[in-house]
Design a protein around this motif. Structure first.
Motif, PDB file in Angstrom:
ATOM      1  N   ASP A  37      39.398  36.466  33.888  1.00  0.00           N
ATOM      2  CA  ASP A  37      37.990  36.051  33.857  1.00  0.00           C
ATOM      3  C   ASP A  37      37.325  36.015  35.228  1.00  0.00           C
ATOM      4  OD1 ASP A  37      37.391  35.859  31.313  1.00  0.00           O
ATOM      5  OD2 ASP A  37      37.307  33.648  31.179  1.00  0.00           O
ATOM      6  N   TYR A  38      38.101  35.633  36.239  1.00  0.00           N
ATOM      7  CA  TYR A  38      37.548  35.524  37.591  1.00  0.00           C
ATOM      8  C   TYR A  38      36.946  36.872  38.013  1.00  0.00           C
ATOM      9  CZ  TYR A  38      37.318  34.735  42.661  1.00  0.00           C
ATOM     10  OH  TYR A  38      36.891  34.611  43.960  1.00  0.00           O
ATOM     11  N   PHE A  39      37.687  37.949  37.765  1.00  0.00           N
ATOM     12  CA  PHE A  39      37.236  39.273  38.194  1.00  0.00           C
ATOM     13  C   PHE A  39      36.227  39.851  37.201  1.00  0.00           C
ATOM     14  CE2 PHE A  39      41.418  38.428  39.936  1.00  0.00           C
ATOM     15  CZ  PHE A  39      41.154  38.555  41.286  1.00  0.00           C
ATOM     16  N   VAL A  40      36.470  39.581  35.911  1.00  0.00           N
ATOM     17  CA  VAL A  40      35.565  40.110  34.887  1.00  0.00           C
ATOM     18  C   VAL A  40      34.173  39.497  35.074  1.00  0.00           C
ATOM     19  CG1 VAL A  40      35.107  40.222  32.396  1.00  0.00           C
ATOM     20  CG2 VAL A  40      37.452  40.525  33.266  1.00  0.00           C
ATOM     21  N   SER A  41      34.121  38.160  35.286  1.00  0.00           N
ATOM     22  CA  SER A  41      32.807  37.505  35.388  1.00  0.00           C
ATOM     23  C   SER A  41      32.053  37.960  36.643  1.00  0.00           C
ATOM     24  CB  SER A  41      32.965  35.985  35.404  1.00  0.00           C
ATOM     25  OG  SER A  41      33.677  35.603  36.565  1.00  0.00           O
ATOM     26  N   ARG A  42      32.768  38.386  37.672  1.00  0.00           N
ATOM     27  CA  ARG A  42      32.104  38.883  38.890  1.00  0.00           C
ATOM     28  C   ARG A  42      31.901  40.396  38.847  1.00  0.00           C
ATOM     29  NH1 ARG A  42      34.601  34.343  40.030  1.00  0.00           N
ATOM     30  NH2 ARG A  42      33.764  32.924  41.588  1.00  0.00           N
ATOM     31  N   LYS A  43      32.222  40.971  37.702  1.00  0.00           N
ATOM     32  CA  LYS A  43      32.072  42.427  37.506  1.00  0.00           C
ATOM     33  C   LYS A  43      32.837  43.205  38.570  1.00  0.00           C
ATOM     34  CE  LYS A  43      27.784  42.008  35.056  1.00  0.00           C
ATOM     35  NZ  LYS A  43      26.405  42.296  34.899  1.00  0.00           N
ATOM     36  N   LEU A  44      34.041  42.747  38.862  1.00  0.00           N
ATOM     37  CA  LEU A  44      34.884  43.431  39.849  1.00  0.00           C
ATOM     38  C   LEU A  44      35.845  44.359  39.111  1.00  0.00           C
ATOM     39  CD1 LEU A  44      35.687  40.397  42.178  1.00  0.00           C
ATOM     40  CD2 LEU A  44      34.045  42.238  42.564  1.00  0.00           C
ATOM     41  N   ALA A  45      35.706  45.643  39.353  1.00  0.00           N
ATOM     42  CA  ALA A  45      36.540  46.655  38.687  1.00  0.00           C
ATOM     43  C   ALA A  45      37.061  47.609  39.761  1.00  0.00           C
ATOM     44  CB  ALA A  45      35.689  47.382  37.653  1.00  0.00           C
ATOM     45  N   PRO A  46      38.045  48.448  39.418  1.00  0.00           N
ATOM     46  CA  PRO A  46      38.596  49.332  40.448  1.00  0.00           C
ATOM     47  C   PRO A  46      37.566  50.328  40.976  1.00  0.00           C
ATOM     48  CG  PRO A  46      39.608  49.776  38.310  1.00  0.00           C
ATOM     49  CD  PRO A  46      38.717  48.598  38.132  1.00  0.00           C
ATOM     50  N   ASN A  47      37.603  50.542  42.266  1.00  0.00           N
ATOM     51  CA  ASN A  47      36.771  51.595  42.856  1.00  0.00           C
ATOM     52  C   ASN A  47      37.655  52.796  43.200  1.00  0.00           C
ATOM     53  OD1 ASN A  47      37.835  51.182  45.562  1.00  0.00           O
ATOM     54  ND2 ASN A  47      36.591  49.316  45.641  1.00  0.00           N
ATOM     55  N   VAL A  48      37.057  53.812  43.777  1.00  0.00           N
ATOM     56  CA  VAL A  48      37.760  55.077  44.028  1.00  0.00           C
ATOM     57  C   VAL A  48      39.002  54.878  44.904  1.00  0.00           C
ATOM     58  CG1 VAL A  48      36.367  55.697  46.061  1.00  0.00           C
ATOM     59  CG2 VAL A  48      37.314  57.506  44.639  1.00  0.00           C
ATOM     60  N   ASP A  49      38.963  53.826  45.712  1.00  0.00           N
ATOM     61  CA  ASP A  49      40.044  53.649  46.675  1.00  0.00           C
ATOM     62  C   ASP A  49      41.280  52.990  46.102  1.00  0.00           C
ATOM     63  OD1 ASP A  49      38.928  54.798  48.959  1.00  0.00           O
ATOM     64  OD2 ASP A  49      37.561  53.111  49.100  1.00  0.00           O
TER      65      ASP A  49
END
Ligand code: ACO
Length: 421
Positions: free
Chosen positions: A348-360
């Motif tokens: 939830d911590y990452f989902v709620s902050r809309k943090l998803a994998p980037n190209v790197d």
């Protein structure tokens, strides 16, 4: 004028937008990003289609000139770029002047600026005419001049990068070969796989004559396509900012190179590898994520200023990683990376902050598997990004001179040294 600092009411609204979260600095028809829906297009073409069907130099043409090249256009553009790969013999002395352990980005950044010293016709102050603003207005002679610098810069980017790589190994420089694609020529010039204990000659596909493995060539070509442009990121705005005062484009590209060097931009995939090494194995992932939530650590390779869902390039790159690992063997850090990736996407911590994998998140693993040292990763980002920088530069901008909101003291008298407290 700058001599009217106080009363500027007639100059319109001044906005303060720290980090440029909401400021559009140009209108552009080059790259489209929809960060909420994970969409990336070059000149209207979805990145997924370009990665599947196109080549890096075809994409370069598309980004710079606005349309996919016809066969005739490509058969002019490709050799123009590739033939410009050769460096003047004197350049060897420049590269050898660096310390044996110099960071390749320091070498490359300097090398772009150095390159500009060779071409007087690229320097507006020496030419006595405004070649770049005329080019942006469509003047044919100015555009021809700009195209020459574009061919040179793309052609020589791989050569400079390969020289920065080889000089640290104390090896002779390689003249760019003929009869190879852009990425094959680059891998050939680096020639690192055939000289690495970790990667035996079985990885080469040409018997006695070294030829980079075709799967690795295609993988690098796709990675170059994915990294060729990303609209107004830190380095592209740096190139435009620098280019706006009309230095030669080599200097503007050197500035972009310096901006890309930072760990929040081109250094992120190196940070991912260091993070994975520090986590060591999948069972340590929960503990690491807890530290991120306590703000003691950063989850490198996650989060993006524009994408608030997965970076579309990360899906393509994940597939490329499997193809590369099939040749090189899987990276021992892969299991940790997958465990971290899956756990973060469910948290939830990452989902709620809309943090998803980037190209790197995945690119570092691929480069590592291909035998590149970590400090070379940002160089592998710069080489393709030169194309995006040039595409933006070719459009031209009025001189960029942003303003600030002054919050310092108002006027006060000078205090002599002996009276200061
Ligand atoms: N790990 C942990 N928390 C994060 C991360 C991360 N990677 N990224 C953002 N957050 C948190 C922030 O702390 C903030 O939390 P808060 O609201 O509780 O204070 C929230 O998520 C929003 O993040 P911002 O910092 O506002 O996002 P911003 O757009 O400023 O930053 C950036 C984007 C710099 C890319 C950031 O996500 C980051 O540092 N990521 C790691 C480095 C990285 O992977 N960079 C590569 C970018 S892609 C490229 O250059 C090719």
């Amino acid at each position: 004028p700058n001599d009217r600092p106080e009363d500027e009411s007639e100059r319109g609204l001044r906005v303060s937008d720290r980090g440029f979260l909401n400021t559009a600095v140009i209108e552009s028809s080059i790259t489209y990003i929809d960060g909420d829906n994970g969409i990336l297009r070059y000149r209207g073409y979805p990145i997924e289609q370009l990665a599947a069907k196109s080549s890096f130099l075809e994409c370069a043409y598309l980004l710079i000139y606005g349309s996919l090249p016809t066969r005739a256009q490509l058969s002019y553009f490709e050799p123009e770029v590739l033939n410009h790969g050769v460096m003047h013999a004197d350049a060897a002395g420049f590269f050898r002047a660096f310390r044996y352990d110099a960071h390749p980005m320091a070498i490359l950044t300097s090398a772009f600026a150095y390159l500009g010293s060779y071409y007087r016709e690229a320097n507006p102050s020496l030419q006595g005419q405004n070649i770049y603003t005329n080019g942006a207005k469509g003047d044919p002679a100015a555009l021809q001049n700009m195209d020459k610098q574009i061919f040179r810069l793309i052609g020589k980017a791989t050569t400079l990068a390969a020289m920065a790589y080889r000089v640290r190994q104390g090896r002779e420089f390689v003249v760019p070969p003929t009869g190879m694609s852009y990425t094959e020529s680059f891998l050939f010039q680096l020639d690192h796989l055939s000289h690495s204990d970790a990667f035996p000659t079985a990885l080469t596909s040409g018997g006695a004559t070294y030829r980079p493995h075709p799967v690795l060539v295609r993988a690098l070509d796709i990675l170059f396509i994915l990294h060729a442009d990303h609209e107004m990121n830190a380095s592209s705005t740096t190139v435009l900012q620098t280019g706006s005062s009309l230095p030669d484009p080599y200097s503007a590209i050197a500035a972009g190179c310096a901006s890309l060097y930072g760990p929040l931009h081109g250094g992120a995939n190196e940070a991912v590898i260091r993070m994975l090494v520090s986590i060591r194995s999948p069972e340590n992932v929960p503990e690491f994520l807890a530290a991120v939530k306590r703000r003691e650590k950063v989850l490198s390779g996650f989060g993006h200023r524009v994408y608030k869902t997965s970076d579309p390039r990360s899906f393509i790159i994940r597939k490329v990683a499997d193809e590369v690992f099939a040749v090189t063997g899987a990276d021992p850090l892969l299991n940790t990376a997958m465990a971290l990736h899956d756990a973060a996407l469910k948290d939830d911590y990452f989902v709620s902050r809309k943090l998803a994998p980037n190209v790197d998140f995945w690119s570092g693993l691929i480069y590592r598997a291909m035998g590149f040292p970590m400090d070379f990763f940002p160089v592998l980002f710069v080489v393709p990004r030169v194309v995006g920088w040039l595409a933006h530069w070719r459009q031209g901008v009025k001189i960029w001179r942003p303003r600030q909101i002054y919050v310092g003291p108002s006027e006060r008298p000078y205090v002599p040294l002996e009276e200061r407290q």
